[in-house]
Write an enzyme that holds these catalytic residues in place. Structure first.
Site, PDB file in Angstrom:
ATOM      1  N   CYS A  67      44.162  21.061  21.416  1.00 47.27           N
ATOM      2  CA  CYS A  67      42.870  21.580  20.949  1.00 47.27           C
ATOM      3  C   CYS A  67      42.963  23.097  20.762  1.00 47.27           C
ATOM      4  CB  CYS A  67      41.767  21.177  21.935  1.00 47.27           C
ATOM      5  SG  CYS A  67      40.082  21.605  21.428  1.00 47.27           S
ATOM      6  N   LEU A  68      42.103  23.861  21.405  1.00 47.71           N
ATOM      7  CA  LEU A  68      42.118  25.317  21.275  1.00 47.71           C
ATOM      8  C   LEU A  68      43.433  25.896  21.787  1.00 47.71           C
ATOM      9  CD1 LEU A  68      40.517  27.784  20.430  1.00 47.71           C
ATOM     10  CD2 LEU A  68      39.394  27.769  22.662  1.00 47.71           C
TER      11      LEU A  68
END
Length: 589
Positions: A320-321
């Site tokens: 994800c991030l």
């Protein structure tokens, strides 16, 4: 040690960072006002919604043809509903199916007419909020989303007298379901008021029930604890793996229960695994920036691993991030011809934010300013605010289905390790989140080669390490077609996997998990790039988990040589023994 992770004052250039709010008395008044409003709106900007509604309404008034079209649709739907109620006509087959009304009791009068009327109303509002001549696309999406939210609230399934399943259960139990549902609602409300997690989460305590893979913290600084996991095989692959989770979540999504822990799976496959556990920041960390996460996070972790396993290349995987940050770090390293990374793996991570999915509903200049004002007061973005936004994106599944199940039917969904992890929320510092939203979401600087590290723009095209990229079919946070855009940004070998499941369940996809499948295809550095739909048409489909395919891909790039597991005396900078896994940062609330 390599000086690339050398710590510097994270606030030394705060005043020069675009998007950070001025602290002048006049601006402070504006920020305080916005922060006060945010407490009542859950962080959603009324100004942003008003702009979207105004744009839509003005263009509706200026479009007589569209108004006539909607009037004709309403008249036709009224005739359809009347004919259906009298048994003259059947359900309009053009209406999309709705799982909320799939039970047979919904076909009994008068419930069949109520649900049919509701579905026709949804169809009308879909037509009213789409293809409005002249409306900005973003504003159209916001208005459509707002209309959908209100319709979800008014669904006949959400009320005890108009939901036949609830009526049937009430008759069968003489109202006991409503009594139990009321008790459930009161218990949940009391837990929210007391700041307690949902019932059942206590059965999934990190270090006891989840995050139990044996290991030790081998390095720590203000932002991370680096965990090295104990080998379970006599010899291991020469090149270790670094896992970089997102700081929007606790790291143990990658080390849940023993049966579905990706960390344990990799260790058992003969890899030396390191994982970053991020600090749960507080108001004192408000000026930590996005680049601080790169330097004090990924770069510091790489330096620590090279101290333990000197001279070896490292396979890095970001989720994800954390994957977005890893891509930035890899691009910066490539610009210096640093070849530390043997490969790069991205799990549900975006690098091009031109089509970021439904999250873009909450991202425009007005909304970002509103969020910045909210963070300006507290110094961070609270986990409950992010959770509320994600729940709104899937309100039927995450809000209203629970209302019906827990409060009207009087039942409780059993708590799972994934749900308990999801309730273990984290915070994000004000400066970092502002930079992330403005530079990546609004500016799309990374895909445009405008994102700067140490004053120099970095380009993903400089990356030469092979990449393994995973997208998930039902991802509403990082849609797989957006994740797929990495093909058009990098000139290296890319193996892309599209797996069943959503943003979390698609990644936590252990072998022997029922009803799992994935598609996989490799695009060489010199191969022609195709669009995502073309890729999907020819990519091979396989049943089961994608984890073994990734393990085989890593093994092919590690070589055949096996070594004894690297050992490190787990001492901090002061020479004191560090903690066993899962460390201490994971317990910060």
């Amino acid at each position: 040690m390599d000086t690339r992770s050398k710590e510097k004052d994270p606030i030394d250039d705060a005043a020069l960072t675009p998007g950070l709010l001025s602290d002048s008395p006049f601006r402070a008044l504006d920020h305080a006002k916005e922060a006060w409003i945010a407490q009542a709106t859950g962080g959603l900007s009324p100004a942003a919604l008003a702009l979207a509604l105004s744009d839509w309404f003005i263009h509706l008034l200026a479009a007589p043809g569209k108004r006539m079209e909607l009037a004709a649709l309403a008249a036709g739907q009224a005739r359809q509903l009347l004919d259906f109620a009298h048994g003259i006509a059947s359900v309009d087959t053009d209406l999309p199916t709705d799982d909320r009304f799939s039970a047979p009791v919904w076909q009994i009068p008068p419930f069949h007419a109520w649900q049919y009327a509701f579905r026709l109303t949804e169809q009308w509002w879909c037509a009213a909020t789409h293809e409005m001549p002249g409306v900005t696309r973003h504003h159209q999406d916001v208005v459509s989303f707002a209309a959908r939210q209100w319709l979800d609230v008014l669904s006949p399934g959400n009320f005890p007298l108009t939901n036949p399943e609830v009526v049937q259960r009430t008759v069968e139990t003489f109202g006991a379901n409503l009594v139990q549902g009321t008790l459930n609602a009161l218990e949940d409300a009391s837990r929210v008021a007391a700041g307690q997690p949902p019932k059942g989460t206590q059965r999934f305590k990190p270090g006891v029930d989840v995050a139990v893979t044996p290991g030790r913290v081998v390095f720590s600084n203000h932002l991370i604890e680096l965990i090295q996991y104990r080998a379970s095989t006599a010899k291991v692959h020469a090149e270790p793996i670094l896992l970089v989770p997102a700081w929007i979540m606790k790291y143990y999504i990658l080390d849940l229960s023993p049966h579905n822990s990706l960390v344990r799976y990799l260790v058992d496959e003969g890899y030396t695994v390191f994982c970053i556990s991020w600090r749960n920041v507080d108001k004192e960390d408000r000026d930590l920036g996005f680049d601080d996460y790169r330097r004090l996070g990924i770069m510091a972790a790489l330096d620590a691993i090279l101290q333990i396993a000197p001279g070896r290349k490292i396979h890095a995987a970001g989720y994800c991030l954390g994957g977005t940050l890893l891509a930035i770090a890899a691009a910066e390293m490539a610009s210096r011809r640093d070849e530390t990374l043997a490969s790069i793996t991205l799990f549900a991570a975006q690098t091009d934010f031109s089509e970021p999915g439904e999250l873009q509903l909450f991202i425009d200049e007005s909304q970002v300013y509103f969020l910045e004002s909210s963070m300006w007061e507290r110094g961070y973005l609270g986990g409950e605010q992010m959770a509320g936004s994600f729940q709104l994106l899937k309100s039927n599944d995450l809000i209203w289905s629970r209302v019906v199940h827990d409060y009207l039917l009087g039942e409780r969904e059993p708590m799972s390790d994934l749900k308990a992890w999801n309730a273990d929320r984290t915070r994000m510092p004000y400066r970092m989140h502002s930079e992330y939203l403005r530079k990546l979401f609004l500016g799309n600087d990374l895909a445009s080669a405008r994102y700067e590290v140490d004053g120099r723009p970095v380009s993903l095209r400089n990356i030469r390490a092979p990449m393994f990229v995973v997208g998930t079919e039902r991802d509403h946070i990082a849609p797989w077609r957006s994740v797929y855009k990495i093909h058009h940004l990098c000139d290296t070998d890319i193996t892309f996997v599209l797996t069943s499941g959503g943003h979390n369940a698609g990644i936590v996809s252990e072998p022997n998990h029922p009803r799992r499948h994935y598609r996989i295809e490799t695009t060489g550095a010199t191969d022609l790039r195709v669009g995502p739909d073309e890729w999907m048409a020819f990519a091979d489909r396989h049943d089961g988990s994608w984890w073994p395919a990734w393990s085989e891909w890593l093994a092919a790039r590690c070589g055949a040589k096996r070594l004894r597991p690297p050992v490190c005396e787990a001492l901090d900078a002061q020479g004191h023994a560090t903690a066993d896994a899962p460390g201490t940062y994971v317990f910060q609330t």
